[in-house]
Design a protein around this motif. Structure first.
Motif, short mmCIF file in Angstrom:
data_model
loop_
_atom_site.label_atom_id
_atom_site.label_comp_id
_atom_site.label_asym_id
_atom_site.label_seq_id
_atom_site.Cartn_x
_atom_site.Cartn_y
_atom_site.Cartn_z
N ASP A 1 -2.70 -9.17 -4.03
CA ASP A 1 -2.03 -7.98 -3.49
C ASP A 1 -2.55 -6.76 -4.24
O ASP A 1 -2.29 -6.59 -5.44
CB ASP A 1 -0.52 -8.11 -3.65
N LEU A 2 -3.29 -5.89 -3.54
CA LEU A 2 -3.90 -4.73 -4.19
C LEU A 2 -2.87 -3.65 -4.51
O LEU A 2 -3.09 -2.83 -5.40
CB LEU A 2 -5.01 -4.16 -3.30
N ASN A 3 -1.76 -3.65 -3.78
CA ASN A 3 -0.71 -2.67 -4.07
C ASN A 3 0.06 -3.04 -5.34
O ASN A 3 0.34 -2.19 -6.18
CB ASN A 3 0.25 -2.55 -2.89
N HIS B 1 -1.88 -0.71 8.97
CA HIS B 1 -2.06 0.01 10.22
C HIS B 1 -2.91 1.26 10.05
O HIS B 1 -3.43 1.80 11.03
CB HIS B 1 -0.69 0.38 10.80
N LEU B 2 -3.07 1.72 8.80
CA LEU B 2 -3.92 2.88 8.54
C LEU B 2 -5.34 2.47 8.18
O LEU B 2 -6.16 3.30 7.79
CB LEU B 2 -3.33 3.72 7.40
N ASN B 3 -5.61 1.16 8.33
CA ASN B 3 -6.93 0.60 8.02
C ASN B 3 -7.28 0.71 6.54
O ASN B 3 -8.45 0.78 6.16
CB ASN B 3 -8.02 1.27 8.86
N ASN B 4 -6.22 0.71 5.71
CA ASN B 4 -6.44 0.69 4.27
C ASN B 4 -6.38 -0.75 3.77
O ASN B 4 -5.53 -1.53 4.20
CB ASN B 4 -5.37 1.52 3.55
N LEU B 5 -7.27 -1.09 2.86
CA LEU B 5 -7.31 -2.44 2.31
C LEU B 5 -6.06 -2.68 1.46
O LEU B 5 -5.77 -1.94 0.53
CB LEU B 5 -8.58 -2.62 1.46
N THR B 6 -5.30 -3.72 1.79
CA THR B 6 -4.05 -3.98 1.09
C THR B 6 -4.02 -5.33 0.38
O THR B 6 -3.33 -5.49 -0.63
CB THR B 6 -2.86 -3.95 2.08
N ARG B 7 -4.77 -6.30 0.91
CA ARG B 7 -4.66 -7.64 0.33
C ARG B 7 -5.94 -8.42 0.57
O ARG B 7 -6.61 -8.27 1.59
CB ARG B 7 -3.47 -8.38 0.95
#
Length: 465
Positions: A190-192, A272-278
């Motif tokens: 999890d990058l967050n 949904h914003l096309n940001n890498l999250t995981r």
């Protein structure tokens, strides 16, 4: 069973937190609305919460603690309504069975439903004038129906949810069992939260406790073989920069020092914003596959019995030496003189042992860049590079002499004489097949020229082109 008890305990913890939250909210609202200290119910609520906290802390009776929590909840509502009977507080009583749905346990649902019906009936008759001033006694039927409806709804909801839950859990267990049987570990990063999670399969593959990886994500990179670190870095680049799926195979060093081959397959996940999250993927133990591939690769170019290069590998090396100009090239064709007698007298097992020992002896008599090949049966070929004619003859003579020294098996002494034919190519004008044929012909000339006394020791014949 242990997992079920742990699940109930976790829910007891959350229920205690939820009730504590309601208690604090109730205390605050009471203070704001009335502008005075709380009535007797709130201190009693604090005592009840303290008792529940003790049981939760002990963790010894999670099922009993669950039922005790529900009983205390309705006891608190009983005290709350008895001290100040009004419709608002009574309405909150109907929420209690719905709160108990949190457990998704039929025992909890049935207990809360029964307690609700009992308290509703009691309050209707006890505080009819205070709470239900505008309601007639016949309205008790509606209250009872409402209680029954809440109870039935809670039971159906619990049973259906648990059915789906158990189905999903069984599917998860089956999947986990399959993955563990095939040595597969699941990982997510999890990058967050900057949190690395791995499944129990990681411990089976690596030998390290899964907590080691969860506490320190760099621990996984630390166990990758130093020569394969670049593959790990390349995989991270594909996932995090190029945003493509990643499939890498490399070696890891397990906790016991064993080296294993693993395949790491990963995929990047976006919001949904096309940001890498995981990042998520699987780690597969492919050691057996790699060993099988290496075995197949080895057998494709080596003799199965002796482990010597076969004719295919001999041809590849001959072409390499010719291309690089490693001349002169010499081929020694070696034929054992009395190998058939060994097989007939002592059996094929002894014959195979003899061939292995002969192969080992010949390897000791040539250089690392030279090639000893078994063509099949009792025929061998030796490819020598960058060696003049006199040295080639000396190597052949050493091989012949070594094979006449004898071999001992189970107290029996065996002698493997050999006839050797030599073909030398000074400038690479001949193919390997031509050189083998000429060396083979020279070997037969050597056999024909032997008399009976020297047959066991063989002879050497020489051919040059």
């Amino acid at each position: 069973m242990r997992r079920e008890m742990e699940r109930i305990h976790q829910k007891n913890v959350w229920m205690l937190k939820l009730l504590l939250f309601f208690y604090i909210v109730g205390f605050t609202v009471n203070l704001i609305v009335r502008g005075s200290l709380p009535d007797i119910t709130l201190p009693i609520g604090l005592v009840l919460l303290s008792v529940l906290a003790l049981f939760v802390y002990l963790r010894r009776w999670p099922q009993f603690t669950m039922l005790l929590t529900i009983s205390f909840l309705f006891l608190f509502f009983y005290l709350l309504i008895s001290v100040d009977p009004n419709l608002i507080r009574y309405i909150f009583l109907s929420i209690a069975p719905l709160i108990c749905l949190f457990y998704l346990d039929l025992r909890a649902v049935l207990l809360s439903g029964c307690l609700y019906l009992l308290l509703s009936s009691y309050f209707f008759y006890k505080f009819e004038n205070q709470i239900f001033q505008e309601l007639s006694p016949s309205h008790l039927t509606y209250i009872i129906v409402l209680g029954i409806f809440i109870l039935v709804f809670s039971v159906i909801c619990t049973k259906e949810t648990r059915r789906l839950w158990y189905r999903a859990e069984n599917s998860e267990d089956q999947l986990r069992t399959i993955l563990e049987d095939v040595s597969v570990g699941i990982w997510t990063y999890d990058l967050n939260m900057m949190q690395f999670e791995v499944s129990e399969g990681f411990e089976k593959i690596t030998g390290y406790n899964v907590k080691t990886f969860r506490k320190d994500p760099e621990q996984f990179r630390a166990i990758i073989h130093p020569d394969d670190q670049h593959l790990f870095v390349s995989g991270q680049k594909e996932l995090m920069i190029l945003h493509t799926d990643m499939v890498k195979e490399y070696r890891i060093i397990c906790s016991n020092g064993e080296i294993k081959w693993v395949q790491n397959r990963g995929r990047a996940q976006f919001n949904h914003l096309n940001n890498l999250t995981r990042l998520e993927g699987v780690l597969i133990d492919i050691t057996e596959r790699k060993q099988m591939e290496e075995s197949i690769q080895f057998l494709a170019y080596h003799d199965e019995l002796t482990g010597l290069p076969n004719r295919t590998l001999l041809n590849i090396r001959f072409k390499e030496y010719s291309k690089r100009g490693h001349f002169p090239l010499a081929v020694l064709f070696i034929d054992l003189d009395n190998f058939k007698d060994v097989n007939d007298t002592y059996g094929h097992i002894v014959g195979d042992l003899l061939l292995k020992d002969i192969a080992d002896r010949m390897l000791e008599l040539v250089r690392e860049q030279d090639t000893v090949c078994r063509l099949g049966g009792d025929e061998f070929v030796v490819l020598l590079t960058e060696m003049d004619e006199s040295r080639v003859v000396r190597v052949a003579d050493r091989i012949r002499a070594s094979l006449t020294e004898g071999f001992v098996y189970n107290g029996f002494s065996l002698t493997a004489g050999a006839s050797i034919g030599i073909c030398v190519s000074l400038q690479g004008n001949s193919t390997l097949e031509e050189m083998i044929q000429q060396a083979d012909g020279a070997m037969y000339d050597a056999k024909k020229n032997n008399d009976y006394e020297h047959k066991a020791y063989g002879n050497i014949a020489y051919s040059k082109n």
